[in-house]
Write a protein that holds these residues in place. Structure first.
Motif, PDB file in Angstrom:
ATOM      1  N   GLY A   1       0.820  -1.196   0.000  1.00  0.00           N
ATOM      2  CA  GLY A   1       0.000   0.000   0.000  1.00  0.00           C
ATOM      3  C   GLY A   1       0.859   1.252   0.000  1.00  0.00           C
ATOM      4  N   PHE A   2       0.217   2.405   0.169  1.00  0.00           N
ATOM      5  CA  PHE A   2       0.902   3.691   0.077  1.00  0.00           C
ATOM      6  C   PHE A   2       2.013   3.825   1.110  1.00  0.00           C
ATOM      7  CE2 PHE A   2       1.500   8.123   1.205  1.00  0.00           C
ATOM      8  CZ  PHE A   2       1.627   8.735  -0.023  1.00  0.00           C
ATOM      9  N   ALA A   3       1.727   3.482   2.366  1.00  0.00           N
ATOM     10  CA  ALA A   3       2.709   3.672   3.433  1.00  0.00           C
ATOM     11  C   ALA A   3       3.960   2.831   3.184  1.00  0.00           C
ATOM     12  CB  ALA A   3       2.092   3.329   4.786  1.00  0.00           C
ATOM     13  N   ARG A   4       3.762   1.608   2.758  1.00  0.00           N
ATOM     14  CA  ARG A   4       4.907   0.725   2.503  1.00  0.00           C
ATOM     15  C   ARG A   4       5.758   1.264   1.354  1.00  0.00           C
ATOM     16  NH1 ARG A   4       5.864  -4.474  -0.245  1.00  0.00           N
ATOM     17  NH2 ARG A   4       7.065  -5.857   1.146  1.00  0.00           N
ATOM     18  N   ARG A   5       5.083   1.683   0.274  1.00  0.00           N
ATOM     19  CA  ARG A   5       5.820   2.235  -0.873  1.00  0.00           C
ATOM     20  C   ARG A   5       6.543   3.524  -0.487  1.00  0.00           C
ATOM     21  NH1 ARG A   5       0.902   1.026  -3.414  1.00  0.00           N
ATOM     22  NH2 ARG A   5       0.366   3.249  -3.474  1.00  0.00           N
ATOM     23  N   ALA A   6       5.910   4.345   0.349  1.00  0.00           N
ATOM     24  CA  ALA A   6       6.538   5.594   0.760  1.00  0.00           C
ATOM     25  C   ALA A   6       7.790   5.343   1.594  1.00  0.00           C
ATOM     26  CB  ALA A   6       5.538   6.449   1.535  1.00  0.00           C
ATOM     27  N   CYS A   7       7.744   4.360   2.468  1.00  0.00           N
ATOM     28  CA  CYS A   7       8.928   4.036   3.270  1.00  0.00           C
ATOM     29  C   CYS A   7      10.068   3.538   2.380  1.00  0.00           C
ATOM     30  CB  CYS A   7       8.572   2.982   4.318  1.00  0.00           C
ATOM     31  SG  CYS A   7       7.554   3.592   5.675  1.00  0.00           S
ATOM     32  N   LEU A   8       9.743   2.693   1.416  1.00  0.00           N
ATOM     33  CA  LEU A   8      10.771   2.222   0.492  1.00  0.00           C
ATOM     34  C   LEU A   8      11.313   3.369  -0.350  1.00  0.00           C
ATOM     35  CD1 LEU A   8       9.112  -1.130  -0.665  1.00  0.00           C
ATOM     36  CD2 LEU A   8      11.080  -0.861   0.850  1.00  0.00           C
ATOM     37  N   GLY A   9      10.421   4.295  -0.756  1.00  0.00           N
ATOM     38  CA  GLY A   9      10.866   5.458  -1.513  1.00  0.00           C
ATOM     39  C   GLY A   9      11.812   6.334  -0.708  1.00  0.00           C
ATOM     40  N   LEU A  10      11.537   6.456   0.589  1.00  0.00           N
ATOM     41  CA  LEU A  10      12.426   7.233   1.456  1.00  0.00           C
ATOM     42  C   LEU A  10      13.818   6.616   1.486  1.00  0.00           C
ATOM     43  CD1 LEU A  10      13.050   9.398   3.568  1.00  0.00           C
ATOM     44  CD2 LEU A  10      12.055   7.888   5.304  1.00  0.00           C
ATOM     45  N   GLY A  11      13.894   5.315   1.653  1.00  0.00           N
ATOM     46  CA  GLY A  11      15.192   4.647   1.665  1.00  0.00           C
ATOM     47  C   GLY A  11      15.933   4.827   0.355  1.00  0.00           C
ATOM     48  N   GLY A  12      15.212   4.706  -0.761  1.00  0.00           N
ATOM     49  CA  GLY A  12      15.858   4.868  -2.071  1.00  0.00           C
ATOM     50  C   GLY A  12      16.344   6.284  -2.314  1.00  0.00           C
ATOM     51  N   ALA A  13      15.532   7.276  -1.935  1.00  0.00           N
ATOM     52  CA  ALA A  13      15.920   8.670  -2.149  1.00  0.00           C
ATOM     53  C   ALA A  13      17.143   9.032  -1.320  1.00  0.00           C
ATOM     54  CB  ALA A  13      14.745   9.585  -1.800  1.00  0.00           C
ATOM     55  N   VAL A  14      17.183   8.562  -0.067  1.00  0.00           N
ATOM     56  CA  VAL A  14      18.323   8.870   0.792  1.00  0.00           C
ATOM     57  C   VAL A  14      19.591   8.190   0.277  1.00  0.00           C
ATOM     58  CG1 VAL A  14      19.267   8.543   3.107  1.00  0.00           C
ATOM     59  CG2 VAL A  14      16.931   9.360   2.827  1.00  0.00           C
ATOM     60  N   ALA A  15      19.467   6.963  -0.187  1.00  0.00           N
ATOM     61  CA  ALA A  15      20.638   6.272  -0.739  1.00  0.00           C
ATOM     62  C   ALA A  15      21.187   7.010  -1.958  1.00  0.00           C
ATOM     63  CB  ALA A  15      20.262   4.836  -1.113  1.00  0.00           C
ATOM     64  N   LEU A  16      20.285   7.472  -2.837  1.00  0.00           N
ATOM     65  CA  LEU A  16      20.713   8.234  -4.012  1.00  0.00           C
ATOM     66  C   LEU A  16      21.421   9.519  -3.590  1.00  0.00           C
ATOM     67  CD1 LEU A  16      20.712   8.931  -7.048  1.00  0.00           C
ATOM     68  CD2 LEU A  16      18.413   9.879  -6.728  1.00  0.00           C
ATOM     69  N   GLN A  17      20.846  10.235  -2.625  1.00  0.00           N
ATOM     70  CA  GLN A  17      21.447  11.496  -2.174  1.00  0.00           C
ATOM     71  C   GLN A  17      22.803  11.269  -1.521  1.00  0.00           C
ATOM     72  OE1 GLN A  17      21.260  14.400  -2.813  1.00  0.00           O
ATOM     73  NE2 GLN A  17      21.063  15.852  -1.127  1.00  0.00           N
ATOM     74  N   TYR A  18      22.945  10.190  -0.803  1.00  0.00           N
ATOM     75  CA  TYR A  18      24.223   9.897  -0.147  1.00  0.00           C
ATOM     76  C   TYR A  18      25.319   9.658  -1.189  1.00  0.00           C
ATOM     77  CZ  TYR A  18      27.120   8.380   3.785  1.00  0.00           C
ATOM     78  OH  TYR A  18      28.094   8.295   4.748  1.00  0.00           O
ATOM     79  N   VAL A  19      24.983   8.922  -2.231  1.00  0.00           N
ATOM     80  CA  VAL A  19      25.951   8.669  -3.307  1.00  0.00           C
ATOM     81  C   VAL A  19      26.301   9.971  -4.021  1.00  0.00           C
ATOM     82  CG1 VAL A  19      26.270   7.513  -5.527  1.00  0.00           C
ATOM     83  CG2 VAL A  19      25.262   6.267  -3.620  1.00  0.00           C
ATOM     84  N   LEU A  20      25.300  10.805  -4.281  1.00  0.00           N
ATOM     85  CA  LEU A  20      25.557  12.084  -4.925  1.00  0.00           C
ATOM     86  C   LEU A  20      26.437  12.973  -4.044  1.00  0.00           C
ATOM     87  CD1 LEU A  20      22.088  13.001  -6.484  1.00  0.00           C
ATOM     88  CD2 LEU A  20      24.195  12.464  -7.714  1.00  0.00           C
ATOM     89  N   GLY A  21      26.198  12.937  -2.729  1.00  0.00           N
ATOM     90  CA  GLY A  21      27.023  13.728  -1.820  1.00  0.00           C
ATOM     91  C   GLY A  21      28.485  13.309  -1.873  1.00  0.00           C
ATOM     92  N   ILE A  22      28.728  11.997  -1.896  1.00  0.00           N
ATOM     93  CA  ILE A  22      30.104  11.497  -1.989  1.00  0.00           C
ATOM     94  C   ILE A  22      30.742  11.954  -3.300  1.00  0.00           C
ATOM     95  CG2 ILE A  22      31.519   9.427  -2.184  1.00  0.00           C
ATOM     96  CD1 ILE A  22      29.476   8.031  -0.349  1.00  0.00           C
TER      97      ILE A  22
END
Length: 357
Positions: free
Chosen positions: A296-317
């Motif tokens: 559902g929405f909440a589960r997808r949103a939590c997974l999206g949060l993890g993916g967005a943060v991982a992408l940002q961390y790589v971009l920061g490096i």
């Protein structure tokens, strides 16, 4: 003649929550673009090219050679020209001028995109009950952001300065992120009412997501001090800084506040630390959501949060390793808003049920 009996037919409400929600999310998307443009103007040194705050007359660019020369002569009086761009000529001035002009024009368009529909919905009675005060407050915050933006730019005209004050930069960035968050949350609330019930695991995962969100906000504001002090141009290795986890120059000043906000080694290390803690918290919330929430929405949103943060961390490096090229620094700042969006979606999807609130 007796009075007519009152009608028992329901009165049709003219409120338009869906239309207003979509409108607010559209304005939030414009603020997102504004944050990215702001990053580009900062990284290219364009932000100080327009030395006048003219909310109305400044809408039009220079229309004559004489006006171009007048603005160029103004720019030649500030330290950035003397110390950075001396002799680059009027063509060089035009290159930095156009980006700042586009940035300011986009801000004006955001104001119109918010104020005109707000007036239309208001006059038609389309604003749902309880939202008028909030929408007016957002209008005030938008106007305040323009004033804070000029307050920030004006700091770059001071003697011996070639950039704006880090404090004012963080104030401007923080208000932009706060405005974006308020627009997004209000729009989502109009489009997605609070659920009637929620899975048992929602409460504990919501606590994890809140912790991640606050750490992310702290990392973003710390990133503002990195940008304001141009700290990304130093210590261009990862994960070590000058061969150590904590750099040798960490915390050199007597003042704790000066260390936290002005020392290059300290602000960059703090940004790295907060980003790492935020990434761990976000990935933990994403893992918990994947394991314990139904589809559902909440589960997808939590997974999206993890993916967005991982992408940002790589971009920061990558941004640090390449010493902050303009395109990568701008992308890193724009992706910070993506991370904030993902956090808001996760928190919204994990809200307590109506009866529990």
């Amino acid at each position: 003649m007796p009075f007519d009996a009152p009608s028992t037919r329901p009165v049709r409400s003219r409120a338009a929550p869906r239309a207003i929600g979509l409108w607010l999310l559209g304005v939030a998307a414009m603020v997102w673009v504004m944050v990215a443009l702001g990053g580009a103007t900062r990284l290219t040194g364009s932000g100080l090219s327009i030395m006048e705050w003219a909310p109305l007359s400044g809408t039009l660019p220079p229309l004559s050679d004489a006006e171009w020369q007048r603005l160029y002569n103004l720019y030649r009086t500030i330290p950035q020209y003397e110390l950075v761009n001396q002799g680059f000529g009027i063509e060089g001035f035009k290159r930095i001028f156009w980006l700042e002009w586009a940035h300011r024009l986009w801000g004006r368009l955001i104001g119109l995109a918010y104020a005109l529909p707000l007036a239309w919905f208001w006059l038609r009675g389309g604003i749902p009950a309880g939202y008028k005060g909030r929408l007016l407050l957002l209008l005030v915050l938008g106007g305040l952001q323009g004033a804070v933006g000029w307050f920030m730019v004006a700091s770059g005209f001071e003697a011996d300065r070639t950039t704006v004050s880090p404090y004012r930069l963080v104030m401007h960035l923080g208000l932009a992120l706060g405005l974006f968050a308020a627009l997004t949350w209000t729009g989502l609330s109009l489009l997605r009412p609070r659920p009637a019930e929620a899975p048992p695991a929602t409460r504990s995962i919501r606590r994890q997501a809140k912790a991640a969100a606050w750490l992310l906000v702290a990392a973003m504001l710390a990133g503002g001090f990195v940008a304001g002090n141009r700290a990304g141009l130093a210590y261009n290795t990862f994960p070590l800084m000058e061969g150590q986890l904590v750099p040798p120059g960490y915390w050199p000043m007597e003042s704790a506040w000066a260390n936290l906000t002005l020392d290059v080694a300290t602000v960059q290390f703090n940004h790295r630390l907060l980003a790492s803690l935020a990434a761990l918290a976000a990935l933990g919330a994403a893992f918990a959501g994947w394991r314990r929430l139904p589809p559902g929405f909440a589960r997808r949103a939590c997974l999206g949060l993890g993916g967005a943060v991982a992408l940002q961390y790589v971009l920061g490096i990558a941004t640090v390793l390449h010493a902050v090229p303009v395109w990568l620094g701008t992308l890193h700042q724009a992706t910070a808003v993506l991370v904030l969006t993902a956090a808001l979606l996760a928190l919204h999807g994990l809200r307590a049920p109506e009866r529990a609130s």
